[in-house]
Design a protein around this motif. Sequence first.
Motif, PDB file in Angstrom:
ATOM      1  N   THR A  21      43.629  38.869   0.225  1.00 17.26           N
ATOM      2  CA  THR A  21      44.376  38.341  -0.920  1.00 17.26           C
ATOM      3  C   THR A  21      43.505  38.193  -2.162  1.00 17.26           C
ATOM      4  O   THR A  21      44.023  38.216  -3.274  1.00 17.26           O
ATOM      5  N   TYR A  25      57.740  44.750  -3.992  1.00 13.79           N
ATOM      6  CA  TYR A  25      57.585  43.328  -3.666  1.00 13.79           C
ATOM      7  C   TYR A  25      57.540  42.489  -4.945  1.00 13.79           C
ATOM      8  O   TYR A  25      58.202  41.470  -5.059  1.00 13.79           O
ATOM      9  N   PHE A  26      56.763  42.939  -5.907  1.00  8.66           N
ATOM     10  CA  PHE A  26      56.610  42.189  -7.155  1.00  8.66           C
ATOM     11  C   PHE A  26      57.869  42.258  -8.012  1.00  8.66           C
ATOM     12  O   PHE A  26      58.185  41.309  -8.721  1.00  8.66           O
ATOM     13  N   ASN A  56      60.851  42.202  -6.890  1.00  6.96           N
ATOM     14  CA  ASN A  56      61.845  41.302  -6.298  1.00  6.96           C
ATOM     15  C   ASN A  56      61.531  39.820  -6.465  1.00  6.96           C
ATOM     16  O   ASN A  56      62.410  38.985  -6.265  1.00  6.96           O
ATOM     17  N   ILE A  57      60.316  39.468  -6.826  1.00  2.90           N
ATOM     18  CA  ILE A  57      59.954  38.050  -6.930  1.00  2.90           C
ATOM     19  C   ILE A  57      60.847  37.300  -7.921  1.00  2.90           C
ATOM     20  O   ILE A  57      61.395  36.246  -7.574  1.00  2.90           O
ATOM     21  N   PRO A  58      61.052  37.781  -9.150  1.00  2.79           N
ATOM     22  CA  PRO A  58      61.928  37.034 -10.071  1.00  2.79           C
ATOM     23  C   PRO A  58      63.347  36.881  -9.531  1.00  2.79           C
ATOM     24  O   PRO A  58      63.971  35.832  -9.686  1.00  2.79           O
ATOM     25  N   ARG A  59      63.821  37.897  -8.859  1.00  2.98           N
ATOM     26  CA  ARG A  59      65.166  37.844  -8.274  1.00  2.98           C
ATOM     27  C   ARG A  59      65.247  36.745  -7.215  1.00  2.98           C
ATOM     28  O   ARG A  59      66.210  35.994  -7.145  1.00  2.98           O
ATOM     29  N   LEU A  60      64.210  36.643  -6.392  1.00  4.32           N
ATOM     30  CA  LEU A  60      64.182  35.614  -5.356  1.00  4.32           C
ATOM     31  C   LEU A  60      64.068  34.216  -5.961  1.00  4.32           C
ATOM     32  O   LEU A  60      64.680  33.269  -5.467  1.00  4.32           O
ATOM     33  N   LEU A  61      63.303  34.086  -7.017  1.00  2.00           N
ATOM     34  CA  LEU A  61      63.146  32.777  -7.652  1.00  2.00           C
ATOM     35  C   LEU A  61      64.433  32.322  -8.324  1.00  2.00           C
ATOM     36  O   LEU A  61      64.746  31.135  -8.353  1.00  2.00           O
TER      37      LEU A  61
END
Length: 100
Positions: free
Chosen positions: A23, A79-80, A82-87
Motif C-alpha cells: 500500500t 476501482y478508483f 467507483n469510489i465517489p459512487r460508493l461514497l
Amino acid sequence: MRSIRNKKSLVEETYDSLLAAITSGELGPGERLNQDQLAEQLNVSRQPVNSAIAILKANGLLHDNGKRGVIVAPIDPQYFVNIPRLLQNPKILVSDDPEA
C-alpha cells in the motif's frame, strides 16, 4: 488490572508488513516477490511468508505469475472510478442490484 491483549502471530505480522509495503508503494504493481528474500528481510521462516502471501492472493493484492512466482497485482483504475459512487450511495455495498 490490565486487559489481556492478544499478540499477533508471525503470519499476521508478516501479512501486515507485506500489506504496508504494497500500500505504500515499496512493492509496486507487477513486482515479483521472492519468498526467500522476504523471509530474510522480515527475519522469519518461509512458512509465515507463504501463509501471508496466500491471504494477500485471496484478497486480490497478489497474483500468481505461473512458474515465475507471485507478483503484486496491478492497480485497477476502475476501482478508483467507483469510489465517489460508493461514497455517494453506500447502499450499493449491500444491494443485490449492481446498478443501484
